[in-house]
Design a protein around this motif. Sequence first.
Motif, short mmCIF file in Angstrom:
data_model
loop_
_atom_site.label_atom_id
_atom_site.label_comp_id
_atom_site.label_asym_id
_atom_site.label_seq_id
_atom_site.Cartn_x
_atom_site.Cartn_y
_atom_site.Cartn_z
N UNK A 77 -74.83 6.99 54.76
CA UNK A 77 -75.27 5.52 54.29
C UNK A 77 -74.08 4.60 53.62
N UNK A 78 -72.94 5.26 53.07
CA UNK A 78 -72.13 4.38 52.48
C UNK A 78 -71.27 4.01 53.79
N UNK A 79 -71.09 4.79 54.61
CA UNK A 79 -69.96 4.52 55.76
C UNK A 79 -70.59 3.42 56.59
N UNK A 80 -72.07 3.58 56.60
CA UNK A 80 -72.75 2.62 57.56
C UNK A 80 -72.78 1.45 56.96
N UNK A 81 -72.88 1.48 55.54
CA UNK A 81 -72.93 -0.07 54.88
C UNK A 81 -71.54 -0.76 54.99
N UNK A 82 -70.40 0.07 54.70
CA UNK A 82 -69.00 -0.49 54.82
C UNK A 82 -68.86 -0.98 56.48
N UNK A 83 -69.29 -0.20 57.31
CA UNK A 83 -68.81 -0.80 58.75
C UNK A 83 -70.04 -2.02 59.06
N UNK A 84 -70.96 -2.24 58.49
CA UNK A 84 -71.85 -3.24 58.66
C UNK A 84 -71.40 -4.48 58.19
N UNK A 85 -70.59 -4.37 56.97
CA UNK A 85 -70.31 -5.68 56.28
C UNK A 85 -68.92 -6.21 56.81
#
Length: 83
Positions: free
Chosen positions: A24-32
């Motif tokens: 979830x953290x990796x997903x958030x970083x790449x979405x931002x």
Amino acid sequence: MLMGLHDVVRLGRTPEEREELKKSLIKLLFEQRKDEDIDLSDMPEVTDFSRYKPLKPHIDKIREHNLRIKAERERKKLENFNQ
């Protein structure tokens, strides 16, 4: 205080929770981060792609120098041996 990936993963109690937090953290970083957000205006444009410089002349100079030094040392050895 900033938290890194390892800090967030430590918050999980089980390996499954840790893996879920990591995803979830990796997903958030790449979405931002989007490509439009990166400012490339201050980067110079590359126009000359040919930076090839042959190395052989430089190596030939080194080889010539080493052969000259070796010849001088051998000559000095022969002079010392003949005395």
